[in-house]
Design a protein around this motif. Structure first.
Motif, PDB file in Angstrom:
ATOM      1  N   THR A   1       0.848  -1.192   0.000  1.00 13.07           N
ATOM      2  CA  THR A   1       0.000   0.000   0.000  1.00 13.07           C
ATOM      3  C   THR A   1       0.884   1.243   0.000  1.00 13.07           C
ATOM      4  O   THR A   1       1.942   1.263   0.640  1.00 13.07           O
ATOM      5  CB  THR A   1      -0.928   0.041   1.234  1.00 13.07           C
TER       6      THR A   1
ATOM      7  N   ARG B   1       0.302   5.812  -0.114  1.00 16.01           N
ATOM      8  CA  ARG B   1      -0.652   6.916  -0.113  1.00 16.01           C
ATOM      9  C   ARG B   1      -0.357   7.837  -1.283  1.00 16.01           C
ATOM     10  O   ARG B   1       0.804   8.162  -1.559  1.00 16.01           O
ATOM     11  CB  ARG B   1      -0.548   7.697   1.194  1.00 16.01           C
ATOM     12  N   TRP B   2      -1.420   8.244  -1.999  1.00 17.24           N
ATOM     13  CA  TRP B   2      -1.318   9.218  -3.091  1.00 17.24           C
ATOM     14  C   TRP B   2      -2.485  10.183  -2.959  1.00 17.24           C
ATOM     15  O   TRP B   2      -3.628   9.816  -3.156  1.00 17.24           O
ATOM     16  CB  TRP B   2      -1.345   8.505  -4.445  1.00 17.24           C
TER      17      TRP B   2
ATOM     18  N   GLU C   1      -5.952   9.202  -1.619  1.00 18.49           N
ATOM     19  CA  GLU C   1      -6.203   7.811  -1.989  1.00 18.49           C
ATOM     20  C   GLU C   1      -5.138   6.889  -1.382  1.00 18.49           C
ATOM     21  O   GLU C   1      -4.013   7.303  -1.112  1.00 18.49           O
ATOM     22  CB  GLU C   1      -6.162   7.648  -3.520  1.00 18.49           C
TER      23      GLU C   1
ATOM     24  N   VAL D   1      -3.368   3.449  -2.631  1.00 15.22           N
ATOM     25  CA  VAL D   1      -3.209   2.537  -3.770  1.00 15.22           C
ATOM     26  C   VAL D   1      -2.822   1.164  -3.229  1.00 15.22           C
ATOM     27  O   VAL D   1      -1.853   1.041  -2.477  1.00 15.22           O
ATOM     28  CB  VAL D   1      -2.135   3.048  -4.747  1.00 15.22           C
TER      29      VAL D   1
ATOM     30  N   LEU E   1      -1.733  -2.770  -4.135  1.00 16.76           N
ATOM     31  CA  LEU E   1      -1.092  -3.474  -5.239  1.00 16.76           C
ATOM     32  C   LEU E   1      -0.856  -4.940  -4.870  1.00 16.76           C
ATOM     33  O   LEU E   1      -0.241  -5.246  -3.854  1.00 16.76           O
ATOM     34  CB  LEU E   1       0.253  -2.832  -5.600  1.00 16.76           C
TER      35      LEU E   1
ATOM     36  N   VAL F   1      -4.565  -3.842  -9.231  1.00 15.76           N
ATOM     37  CA  VAL F   1      -4.202  -2.549  -8.646  1.00 15.76           C
ATOM     38  C   VAL F   1      -5.461  -1.684  -8.612  1.00 15.76           C
ATOM     39  O   VAL F   1      -6.156  -1.571  -9.621  1.00 15.76           O
ATOM     40  CB  VAL F   1      -3.110  -1.833  -9.472  1.00 15.76           C
TER      41      VAL F   1
ATOM     42  N   MET G   1      -7.436   1.935  -6.365  1.00 16.26           N
ATOM     43  CA  MET G   1      -7.330   3.022  -5.396  1.00 16.26           C
ATOM     44  C   MET G   1      -8.560   3.022  -4.491  1.00 16.26           C
ATOM     45  O   MET G   1      -9.670   2.781  -4.944  1.00 16.26           O
ATOM     46  CB  MET G   1      -7.200   4.369  -6.106  1.00 16.26           C
ATOM     47  N   TYR G   2      -8.320   3.326  -3.201  1.00 17.73           N
ATOM     48  CA  TYR G   2      -9.388   3.416  -2.210  1.00 17.73           C
ATOM     49  C   TYR G   2      -9.404   4.839  -1.665  1.00 17.73           C
ATOM     50  O   TYR G   2      -8.412   5.323  -1.114  1.00 17.73           O
ATOM     51  CB  TYR G   2      -9.129   2.413  -1.086  1.00 17.73           C
TER      52      TYR G   2
ATOM     53  N   THR H   1     -13.834   2.774  -4.505  1.00 13.80           N
ATOM     54  CA  THR H   1     -12.672   2.150  -5.121  1.00 13.80           C
ATOM     55  C   THR H   1     -12.674   2.396  -6.630  1.00 13.80           C
ATOM     56  O   THR H   1     -13.729   2.409  -7.258  1.00 13.80           O
ATOM     57  CB  THR H   1     -12.637   0.638  -4.853  1.00 13.80           C
TER      58      THR H   1
ATOM     59  N   LEU I   1      -7.299   0.404 -11.390  1.00 13.18           N
ATOM     60  CA  LEU I   1      -6.191   0.911 -12.198  1.00 13.18           C
ATOM     61  C   LEU I   1      -5.643  -0.234 -13.062  1.00 13.18           C
ATOM     62  O   LEU I   1      -5.969  -1.396 -12.821  1.00 13.18           O
ATOM     63  CB  LEU I   1      -5.080   1.450 -11.289  1.00 13.18           C
TER      64      LEU I   1
ATOM     65  N   ILE J   1       5.229   4.957  -8.853  1.00  9.02           N
ATOM     66  CA  ILE J   1       5.148   3.926  -7.821  1.00  9.02           C
ATOM     67  C   ILE J   1       6.152   2.825  -8.158  1.00  9.02           C
ATOM     68  O   ILE J   1       6.153   2.309  -9.263  1.00  9.02           O
ATOM     69  CB  ILE J   1       3.736   3.331  -7.721  1.00  9.02           C
TER      70      ILE J   1
END
Length: 537
Positions: free
Chosen positions: A470, A472-473, A476, A478, A480, A494, A496-497, A504, A507, A526
């Motif tokens: 995980t 953070r962006w 969100e 992300v 994976l 992949v 995003m939450y 959600t 990606l 990433i």
């Protein structure tokens, strides 16, 4: 007597009713519970409307019970019996599709017409899947492989592309300047070579003079003292010349050292990527990886390495003092901390401001051995979340106080234990995502409020997930890869939450399936790294 027709047209099967139905409410033709009951004129023999109508068509115009003359027109409606039947509780026509509803017989038709479990077809082109009516919108917009997907943050992408173009133009200018510097440096190198050739000629001349002096010294031993004095004078002059030459040689050495330094700088400039390869004009920090199940056997669980953006490569560092597998890590006050792990309570630190980098064993250690846990820093406080401890999974969220000995102050308890989960810090909360315990893999998401020391449930993940990476962006998280529910197969999904809405967004999938992996964000990129690990839940 006629045989039993199907329930679609005729009576209701007994098994559909909530309670046993009195035998007097059954049709004497189909033997099912009466549907639209009718009776003969004189003896009140009772039948389903469809059953007696079919009987009168294929048989004589008589009652099948008393043989009195009977036709469809002479059938009677038993009003009282009809009222009693209408109050019976019957299940939905779509009970086999999951509808749990029992309703009065008189309301059955209305309920069936509006039932959420009625079968419908997906309206997305090329799909045609039969689904429950109540799931139609969710399927068509969120699940269906043929659904229309909205473009995500196109405006931000355009801004990033514009920034990238500006960076490339700036890089073009820097490369042009570098090429000009290289050309000038080449000219200086040629001049230095010419100077070196001249010095070689001078050294050759000196050697010839020295040889001549040696011959004169040999001859001077046979000459008079006056001749010896003259020879000594020549030797003195020669020594002065040699000293001068040595001084010139030292100056050439200094020039050669400076030239080598410039050549090294030239080599670094040549390693710069070309504008066509693309670069992001953002600050970059080196990536440090510590511990795990990989590495040379003599440093298994201790090995560390660092990735340098400047030198574009991985470099091995000195190993840690103890083994740390399935541990957690965080950065606190310019110190890199590695915490606990399988069969370990130790904490090790790395001062990122002191060179050379060297691991130091922290004076304090955890009160218990933890693995598959998470540690995060929230406003200068270190928060420890769940994990596997003393043969069981933990549901405790604690504040880890870095003292000697270390103190774990309990803040609150999660509804259920969990480990192998993800955790990311936002401005006013910590999100805890997925994970594993003795009940299996979970899809739940918790929001922990460090100010109130409370947990609350957030919208769930699309599916159960553990041992994923995980990062953070913005607002969100992300997620994976990882492992799904009841499977040992790694995933390449992949998505995003959103930390505020719980929504959600899918990606593009990774090229490889990965689990037990970690990830970092540098700028808008990433990077995902994998550690080797056998499944032992």
């Amino acid at each position: 007597m006629a045989c039993c027709p199907t329930e679609e047209k005729y009576g209701y099967e007994d098994c559909r009713f909530k309670k046993d139905v009195d035998e007097n409410f059954h049709c004497s033709i189909c033997y099912n519970v009466l549907k639209e009951p009718r009776t003969c004129r004189n003896n009140d023999h009772i039948f389903c409307l469809a059953c007696i109508t079919q009987h009168l068509k294929v048989n004589s115009q008589t009652c099948p019970e008393c043989n009195e003359h009977l036709s469809v027109d002479t059938l009677r409606r038993p009003r009282v019996l009809n009222n009693m039947l209408s109050k019976l509780k019957i299940n939905c026509d779509h009970a086999s599709r999951g509808c749990p509803q029992f309703t009065c017989l008189e309301d059955l038709k209305t309920h069936v017409a509006n039932c959420g479990y009625a079968p419908v077809l997906c309206s997305n082109a090329e799909c045609g899947m039969e689904i429950n009516k109540q799931d139609k919108v969710h399927h068509e917009t969120e699940v269906c492989d043929y659904r229309k997907v909205k473009c995500h943050d196109c405006r931000q992408i355009q801004e990033d592309v514009g920034t990238l173009k500006g960076s490339l133009m700036e890089l073009d200018g820097k490369v042009d300047k570098a090429m000009t510097g290289i050309k000038k440096l080449d000219e200086k190198v040629e001049a230095a070579k010419e100077m070196n050739n001249e010095m070689n000629e001078k050294v050759k001349e000196i050697n010839e003079k020295v040889n001549e002096i040696k011959k004169k010294v040999e001859a001077s031993s046979r000459q008079t003292k006056m001749e010896i004095g003259e020879v000594k004078k020549d030797v003195k002059d020669t020594k002065d010349n040699v000293s001068k030459v040595n001084k010139d040689v030292d100056e050439v050495k200094v020039m050669m050292i400076q030239m080598l330094e410039k050549l090294n700088m030239l080599e670094l400039l040549n390693k710069l990527p070309s504008p066509t390869e693309g670069m992001l004009n953002t600050p970059r920090e080196d990536i440090l990886v510590a511990g795990g199940y990989a590495g040379p056997s003599h440093v298994l669980g201790k090995s560390t390495e660092i990735y340098s953006w400047e030198k574009n490569g991985w470099f091995e560092m000195s190993p840690m003092n103890d083994k740390h597998t399935e541990a957690s890590s965080f950065i606190y006050k310019d110190q890199f901390f590695v915490v606990s792990g399988v069969s370990s309570k130790a904490i090790e630190t790395l001062n990122l401001d002191e060179l050379p980098l060297k691991w130091t064993k922290f004076l304090g250690e955890l009160p218990y051995e933890y693995d598959d846990h998470q540690t995060v820093v929230y406003q200068q406080n270190v928060i420890h979340i769940g994990g596997f401890q003393s043969g069981t999974w933990s549901n405790v969220i604690s504040e880890l106080q870095l003292t000697s000995p270390c103190i774990m102050k309990q803040l609150c308890q999660m509804p259920k234990p969990r480990g192998a989960h993800g955790a990311e810090v936002f401005e006013d909360k910590v999100l805890i995502l997925g994970g594993y315990n003795f009940d299996g893999t979970t899809d739940s998401v918790l929001e922990f409020d460090p100010k109130r020391n409370e947990c609350k449930a957030m919208p769930k993940l699309p599916s159960a997930l553990c041992v994923m990476a995980t990062v953070r962006w913005r607002d969100e998280v992300v997620l994976l890869g990882g492992l799904g529910k009841d499977t040992h197969q790694s995933l390449n999904d992949v998505f995003m939450y959103n930390s505020k809405t719980g929504k959600t967004t899918a990606l593009p999938s990774m090229l490889e399936k990965r689990s037990y992996c970690c990830a970092v964000i540098t700028g808008n990129t990433i990077i995902v790294m994998v550690r080797t690990r056998q499944m032992d839940f």
